[in-house]
Motif scaffolding. Sequence first.
Motif, PDB file in Angstrom:
ATOM      1  N   GLN A   1       1.942  11.861  -9.838  1.00  0.00           N
ATOM      2  CA  GLN A   1       1.238  13.148  -9.752  1.00  0.00           C
ATOM      3  C   GLN A   1       2.231  14.299  -9.741  1.00  0.00           C
TER       4      GLN A   1
ATOM      5  N   ARG B   1       1.990   6.602  -6.871  1.00  0.00           N
ATOM      6  CA  ARG B   1       0.921   7.510  -7.247  1.00  0.00           C
ATOM      7  C   ARG B   1       1.376   8.954  -7.037  1.00  0.00           C
ATOM      8  N   ASN B   2       1.983   9.217  -5.892  1.00  0.00           N
ATOM      9  CA  ASN B   2       2.454  10.579  -5.601  1.00  0.00           C
ATOM     10  C   ASN B   2       3.552  10.999  -6.577  1.00  0.00           C
TER      11      ASN B   2
ATOM     12  N   SER C   1       0.842  -1.202   0.000  1.00  0.00           N
ATOM     13  CA  SER C   1       0.000   0.000   0.000  1.00  0.00           C
ATOM     14  C   SER C   1       0.873   1.248   0.000  1.00  0.00           C
ATOM     15  N   ALA C   2       1.951   1.223   0.782  1.00  0.00           N
ATOM     16  CA  ALA C   2       2.863   2.375   0.842  1.00  0.00           C
ATOM     17  C   ALA C   2       3.553   2.562  -0.509  1.00  0.00           C
ATOM     18  N   SER C   3       3.953   1.478  -1.162  1.00  0.00           N
ATOM     19  CA  SER C   3       4.608   1.555  -2.477  1.00  0.00           C
ATOM     20  C   SER C   3       3.655   2.131  -3.510  1.00  0.00           C
ATOM     21  N   THR C   4       2.398   1.721  -3.450  1.00  0.00           N
ATOM     22  CA  THR C   4       1.393   2.235  -4.389  1.00  0.00           C
ATOM     23  C   THR C   4       1.195   3.721  -4.172  1.00  0.00           C
ATOM     24  N   THR C   5       1.145   4.132  -2.925  1.00  0.00           N
ATOM     25  CA  THR C   5       0.970   5.556  -2.607  1.00  0.00           C
ATOM     26  C   THR C   5       2.163   6.360  -3.104  1.00  0.00           C
ATOM     27  N   VAL C   6       3.369   5.845  -2.904  1.00  0.00           N
ATOM     28  CA  VAL C   6       4.584   6.545  -3.356  1.00  0.00           C
ATOM     29  C   VAL C   6       4.577   6.654  -4.877  1.00  0.00           C
TER      30      VAL C   6
END
Length: 121
Positions: A111, A107-108, A100-105
């Motif tokens: 962006q 995604r960020n 989940s943290a890797s996906t968030t990173v």
Amino acid sequence: MAATAIERIVVQATAQEKSFISAKAKKLGIPVSELMRRGATAFKSADVEEELGALADAAKRAADHASNSIDDALAFITASNKRIEAMEAKANREAQKSASASTTVRRNTKQTAKRTNQAAA
């Protein structure tokens, strides 16, 4: 076919014992020699009975001990399986958290890159 008795065994007895044995054989309708053979083959020593009893007791103790050992082993295995399940659950939670943290990173990062490209344009 029964074997014919041809061997002789001399048995010492008192006059009273001889009378008792002879009367018993007559009452049963068998010869004294047959009564004596039957008596001798049916005889069981008290020592043998005691030894068999001791052997049976030892076998019971061994079976009880084995049963208790099996119960202890099964309890240990059950506890071990619970520990393994807990470790696997923790590892799965940590893996999901990491994913989940890797996906968030990612995604960020995408962006931020998009905003940078828009600002440069």
